[in-house]
Design an enzyme around this catalytic site. Sequence first.
Site, PDB file in Angstrom:
ATOM      1  N   ASP A   1       6.447   1.366   7.083  1.00  0.00           N
ATOM      2  CA  ASP A   1       5.079   0.913   6.805  1.00  0.00           C
ATOM      3  C   ASP A   1       4.451   1.742   5.685  1.00  0.00           C
ATOM      4  O   ASP A   1       3.741   2.694   5.950  1.00  0.00           O
ATOM      5  CB  ASP A   1       4.240   1.024   8.082  1.00  0.00           C
ATOM      6  CG  ASP A   1       2.879   0.381   7.957  1.00  0.00           C
ATOM      7  OD1 ASP A   1       2.642  -0.354   6.992  1.00  0.00           O
ATOM      8  OD2 ASP A   1       2.041   0.628   8.845  1.00  0.00           O
TER       9      ASP A   1
ATOM     10  N   GLU B   1      -5.131   1.152   2.416  1.00  0.00           N
ATOM     11  CA  GLU B   1      -4.975   0.047   3.360  1.00  0.00           C
ATOM     12  C   GLU B   1      -5.102   0.544   4.784  1.00  0.00           C
ATOM     13  O   GLU B   1      -5.635  -0.146   5.651  1.00  0.00           O
ATOM     14  CB  GLU B   1      -3.619  -0.629   3.156  1.00  0.00           C
ATOM     15  CG  GLU B   1      -3.468  -1.969   3.884  1.00  0.00           C
ATOM     16  CD  GLU B   1      -2.997  -1.846   5.325  1.00  0.00           C
ATOM     17  OE1 GLU B   1      -3.117  -2.822   6.071  1.00  0.00           O
ATOM     18  OE2 GLU B   1      -2.514  -0.749   5.712  1.00  0.00           O
ATOM     19  N   GLU B   2      -4.620   1.760   5.031  1.00  0.00           N
ATOM     20  CA  GLU B   2      -4.635   2.300   6.383  1.00  0.00           C
ATOM     21  C   GLU B   2      -6.009   2.854   6.769  1.00  0.00           C
ATOM     22  O   GLU B   2      -6.229   3.220   7.920  1.00  0.00           O
ATOM     23  CB  GLU B   2      -3.586   3.417   6.524  1.00  0.00           C
ATOM     24  CG  GLU B   2      -2.151   2.974   6.300  1.00  0.00           C
ATOM     25  CD  GLU B   2      -1.606   2.098   7.416  1.00  0.00           C
ATOM     26  OE1 GLU B   2      -2.374   1.729   8.324  1.00  0.00           O
ATOM     27  OE2 GLU B   2      -0.409   1.773   7.382  1.00  0.00           O
TER      28      GLU B   2
ATOM     29  N   HIS C   1       0.843  -1.194   0.000  1.00  0.00           N
ATOM     30  CA  HIS C   1       0.000   0.000   0.000  1.00  0.00           C
ATOM     31  C   HIS C   1       0.879   1.244   0.000  1.00  0.00           C
ATOM     32  O   HIS C   1       1.870   1.328   0.731  1.00  0.00           O
ATOM     33  CB  HIS C   1      -0.967   0.006   1.193  1.00  0.00           C
ATOM     34  CG  HIS C   1      -0.315  -0.024   2.549  1.00  0.00           C
ATOM     35  ND1 HIS C   1       0.065   1.113   3.228  1.00  0.00           N
ATOM     36  CD2 HIS C   1       0.003  -1.062   3.366  1.00  0.00           C
ATOM     37  CE1 HIS C   1       0.581   0.778   4.400  1.00  0.00           C
ATOM     38  NE2 HIS C   1       0.559  -0.538   4.508  1.00  0.00           N
TER      39      HIS C   1
ATOM     40  N   ASP D   1      -0.355   4.257   0.687  1.00  0.00           N
ATOM     41  CA  ASP D   1      -0.843   5.238   1.658  1.00  0.00           C
ATOM     42  C   ASP D   1      -0.169   5.041   3.006  1.00  0.00           C
ATOM     43  O   ASP D   1       0.306   3.953   3.342  1.00  0.00           O
ATOM     44  CB  ASP D   1      -2.365   5.152   1.803  1.00  0.00           C
ATOM     45  CG  ASP D   1      -2.842   3.783   2.294  1.00  0.00           C
ATOM     46  OD1 ASP D   1      -2.356   2.764   1.769  1.00  0.00           O
ATOM     47  OD2 ASP D   1      -3.696   3.739   3.203  1.00  0.00           O
TER      48      ASP D   1
ATOM     49  N   HIS E   1       3.801   3.768  12.606  1.00  0.00           N
ATOM     50  CA  HIS E   1       2.735   4.658  13.069  1.00  0.00           C
ATOM     51  C   HIS E   1       3.217   5.626  14.155  1.00  0.00           C
ATOM     52  O   HIS E   1       2.398   6.364  14.711  1.00  0.00           O
ATOM     53  CB  HIS E   1       1.525   3.876  13.573  1.00  0.00           C
ATOM     54  CG  HIS E   1       0.775   3.151  12.491  1.00  0.00           C
ATOM     55  ND1 HIS E   1      -0.572   2.878  12.564  1.00  0.00           N
ATOM     56  CD2 HIS E   1       1.171   2.641  11.292  1.00  0.00           C
ATOM     57  CE1 HIS E   1      -0.965   2.235  11.479  1.00  0.00           C
ATOM     58  NE2 HIS E   1       0.090   2.076  10.689  1.00  0.00           N
TER      59      HIS E   1
ATOM     60  N   GLU F   1       4.110  -6.051   4.605  1.00  0.00           N
ATOM     61  CA  GLU F   1       3.882  -5.439   5.915  1.00  0.00           C
ATOM     62  C   GLU F   1       5.079  -5.671   6.847  1.00  0.00           C
ATOM     63  O   GLU F   1       5.744  -6.703   6.756  1.00  0.00           O
ATOM     64  CB  GLU F   1       2.619  -6.024   6.560  1.00  0.00           C
ATOM     65  CG  GLU F   1       1.323  -5.618   5.905  1.00  0.00           C
ATOM     66  CD  GLU F   1       0.974  -4.152   6.108  1.00  0.00           C
ATOM     67  OE1 GLU F   1       1.626  -3.481   6.941  1.00  0.00           O
ATOM     68  OE2 GLU F   1       0.057  -3.675   5.422  1.00  0.00           O
TER      69      GLU F   1
END
Length: 375
Positions: free
Chosen positions: A99, A133-134, A66, A68, A348, A162
């Site tokens: 990530d 995805e997030e 992903h 995003d 994150h 991931e």
Amino acid sequence: MSETLALTEELIRRASVTPIDAGCQDLLATRLSNIGFTVEHLDFADTQNLWLRRGQQSPLFVFLGHTDVVPSGPPNAWESPPFSPSIRDGKLYGRGAADMKGSIAAFTTAVERFSAQHPEQKGSIAILMTSDEEGIASHGVVKVVEVLQQRQEKINWCLVGEPSSDQKIGDVIRVGRRGSLCAKLTVFGIQGHVAYPDLAQNPIHSFAPALKGLTEEVWDHGNEFFPPTRLQVSNIAAGTGAENIIPGQIDVQFNLRFSTELNEELIKSRCKNILDKYGFKYDLQWRLSGQPFLTREGALITATHAAIKSVCGYETVDDTGGGTSDGRFIAPTGAEVIELGPLNASIHKVNEHIGLDELETLSRVYEQILVNLLT
């Protein structure tokens, strides 16, 4: 500067906060079309999806990722601007470094090297990217899978980039994930003055024993692949803000991360039984984020174990921990699905980062997996 590092930096510079792609997919499409990948944009609603494929034969190996990222939080909390890649002490800092823009760069350069060395590889290679995805992920990979199934494009092996690693690259791979079931509960009462509780009905008081019941329920004991199912309350809201008013309702959100010992309908039924014990009026809405999945064995796991041993010199551990991933949309098609990516310690977080050596190691492992499966 290595190709993998340079590409990671270029991706980080694009502030692709969900569901914005910010040009990441166009960058990948241009780069990989130059080595024979066909380019197909499969966009739905506000989500951009990219399907790149080289070859038309079976078996089909897919790298899934992903573009995003989650919001950066306060930029001044970062030691360097979150969307301006910065190298310090052997680490690359920036939102998405781990990530999962580092993974995207690593499997892009792995594919480039592999394609140059094996122009007549067996089967096909594809790269699938989404920009959601997030977020809710309702217009991303789940929609692309529908298109692929309609066209009878069968994915045999899928590696999700991931961040799975714990202390060093490849020490852990995800071979499955728990399911995720989200609930929005509203318990209704009767608003009134706190001095006259007999003329009102306090939904907080009504719900309190049910909350205890939900959180203390033993849902299952897990199994050899999954830990026990857990229910966690994420939000509770009630009241007007005034100290002398009994609220008219309470709103509760909770989530269950569940193992293969349970299913969606059984969880719903058991929650209803607990709530119905206490006689209050309520409304309960559910959203299934993903079913649990598990790849117990197969060529993909074997090839990945061998690649990590060859490149890194140590054995890996199969695991099913962590949250959900887009692998949950691929697994139901019958594909073997695993997750292998960077260390997950900083994802994150403020000052998210990836080690420069991690990037290079990851790219070499990805390339070796391709060699093991497609040569």
